[in-house]
Design a protein around this motif. Structure first.
Motif, PDB file in Angstrom:
ATOM      1  N   ARG A 199       2.445  -8.077   4.108  1.00 60.77           N
ATOM      2  CA  ARG A 199       3.348  -8.324   2.982  1.00 60.77           C
ATOM      3  C   ARG A 199       3.752  -9.795   2.885  1.00 60.77           C
ATOM      4  O   ARG A 199       4.057 -10.278   1.788  1.00 60.77           O
ATOM      5  N   ALA A 205      -3.634 -10.518   0.212  1.00 57.23           N
ATOM      6  CA  ALA A 205      -3.539 -10.015  -1.161  1.00 57.23           C
ATOM      7  C   ALA A 205      -4.903  -9.521  -1.644  1.00 57.23           C
ATOM      8  O   ALA A 205      -5.955  -9.984  -1.168  1.00 57.23           O
ATOM      9  N   CYS A 288      -2.200   3.133  -2.870  1.00 51.38           N
ATOM     10  CA  CYS A 288      -1.187   3.330  -3.914  1.00 51.38           C
ATOM     11  C   CYS A 288      -1.115   4.763  -4.442  1.00 51.38           C
ATOM     12  O   CYS A 288      -2.131   5.425  -4.673  1.00 51.38           O
ATOM     13  N   SER A 310      -5.380  -8.904  -9.471  1.00 49.78           N
ATOM     14  CA  SER A 310      -3.952  -8.752  -9.232  1.00 49.78           C
ATOM     15  C   SER A 310      -3.584  -9.262  -7.845  1.00 49.78           C
ATOM     16  O   SER A 310      -4.381  -9.197  -6.892  1.00 49.78           O
ATOM     17  N   SER A 311      -2.389  -9.783  -7.737  1.00 47.65           N
ATOM     18  CA  SER A 311      -1.882 -10.251  -6.445  1.00 47.65           C
ATOM     19  C   SER A 311      -1.167  -9.141  -5.681  1.00 47.65           C
ATOM     20  O   SER A 311      -0.727  -9.357  -4.550  1.00 47.65           O
ATOM     21  N   LYS A 312      -1.052  -7.966  -6.293  1.00 52.57           N
ATOM     22  CA  LYS A 312      -0.400  -6.825  -5.650  1.00 52.57           C
ATOM     23  C   LYS A 312      -1.357  -5.640  -5.641  1.00 52.57           C
ATOM     24  O   LYS A 312      -2.159  -5.459  -6.549  1.00 52.57           O
ATOM     25  N   LYS A 317       6.912   0.045  -6.657  1.00 48.51           N
ATOM     26  CA  LYS A 317       7.529  -0.673  -5.547  1.00 48.51           C
ATOM     27  C   LYS A 317       6.929  -0.208  -4.227  1.00 48.51           C
ATOM     28  O   LYS A 317       6.672   0.975  -4.032  1.00 48.51           O
ATOM     29  N   SER A 318       6.726  -1.120  -3.298  1.00 46.50           N
ATOM     30  CA  SER A 318       6.117  -0.801  -2.029  1.00 46.50           C
ATOM     31  C   SER A 318       7.044   0.061  -1.200  1.00 46.50           C
ATOM     32  O   SER A 318       8.253   0.121  -1.423  1.00 46.50           O
TER      33      SER A 318
END
Length: 322
Positions: A199, A205, A288, A310-312, A317-318
């Motif tokens: 994280r 990422a 996810c 994407s950077s996520k 929300k994680s």
């Protein structure tokens, strides 16, 4: 002649008291009361003599019961003092067939606990049948999975296994199925620290594409070259074992599977043993919840869309860890 004395009766009543007359019934009652009092006295005296005798009898009975219990306990302990047969060594030979049978049953129970359930295997085989012929990558090597390569006829199936015994004993006749020995160096007890590292580190990422040169500690960088080159249709994560804190965990396998899936087109990533904390945490973090399309038992199936910048990893929300 003597003088004559006049005779007369005195008018004074003498002070002599007589007891009243008692009827025969009253006399009889008095007699009975006297006998009853004497009988009660004799009975009380007899009771006082009887009490020590009763105490003696009860004491003798108690001693006899204690002797009986002691004899029973002694015989039971002597019968149970024989040593139990030891479990046989971890080998093929056995000198005590009953002990071997018990050991083999316990070993079979452990194997059944780690293998796929019928409904889990059905989900996985149906998925591969729908996508065959396809590129199938499996982290882990179990006897059940060897049949998946035959379902994937015409496609490519690659197994990645860290147990040298499994690699040496399990073989396949298909030219498109290959088994590689790999090493997982990070134990399962480091899962929390690795999740925090992922994280906080931009190199972890999803936009960083080069796993082989990645600085992310979760990236598996020493896999066979074709693992990085192929576009995978189905990736199964059921290895390494991760069943003990010191044993290699599946953190890097799940992360690497997520990165390989995002480098393809549409990839189904299937994770087994999601009832365990590590498998559940890292599946939520890198595969996810919004990508979960099906599940059976301890098996989750995520469908990942590739070629994203994407950077996520996840839209939601994680998972919060403290």
């Amino acid at each position: 002649m003597p003088p004559e004395v006049p005779h007369y009766r005195s008018s004074v009543t003498p002070l002599v008291q007589f007891s009243p007359s008692i009827s025969p019934e009253a006399q009889l009652n008095q007699l009975y009361r006297h006998k009853y009092w004497r009988g009660e006295t004799n009975m009380n005296f007899a009771r006082k003599k009887l009490i020590p005798f009763l105490v003696l009898i009860l004491s003798i009975i108690s001693v006899l019961r204690l002797i009986r219990v002691a004899i029973t306990t002694s015989s039971s302990s002597s019968s149970s003092s024989h040593p139990l047969p030891a479990l046989p060594p971890l080998g093929d030979s056995c000198s005590n067939p009953p002990s071997c049978t018990k050991f083999q049953s316990e070993k079979s129970a452990y194997i059944n606990a780690t293998r796929l359930q019928k409904k889990e295997y059905q989900l996985l085989s149906n998925l591969i049948s729908q996508r065959a012929p396809c590129n199938l990558l499996i982290f882990g090597l179990e006897p059940q999975y060897l049949s998946l390569s035959s379902i994937n006829a015409g496609g490519t199936t690659i197994f990645l296994e860290d147990d040298v015994n499994k690699v040496s004993t399990m073989t396949t006749d298909s030219n498109t199925t290959r088994i590689y020995k790999v090493d997982y160096e990070v134990p399962a007890k480091e899962a929390y620290n690795l999740l925090k590292h992922a994280r906080e580190t931009p190199a972890c990422a999803p936009s960083s594409k080069q796993l082989q040169v990645s600085k992310c500690q979760l990236a598996l960088k020493n896999l066979p070259q074709e693992v990085y080159e192929l576009k995978w249709d189905v990736v199964v994560v059921d290895g390494p074992s991760g069943n003990k804190p010191e044993a290699p965990g599946r953190m890097a396998a799940i992360y690497t599977a997520s990165m390989l899936a995002r480098n393809g087109n549409i990839t189904d990533v299937v994770v087994h043993d999601v009832d365990r904390t590590i498998e559940k945490w890292f599946s939520w973090e890198f595969l996810c919840d919004e990508n979960l399309v099906s599940s059976k038992g301890k098996l989750w199936n995520f469908r990942i869309m590739g070629h994203t910048n994407s950077s996520k990893f996840c839209l939601d929300k994680s998972v919060t860890i403290v």
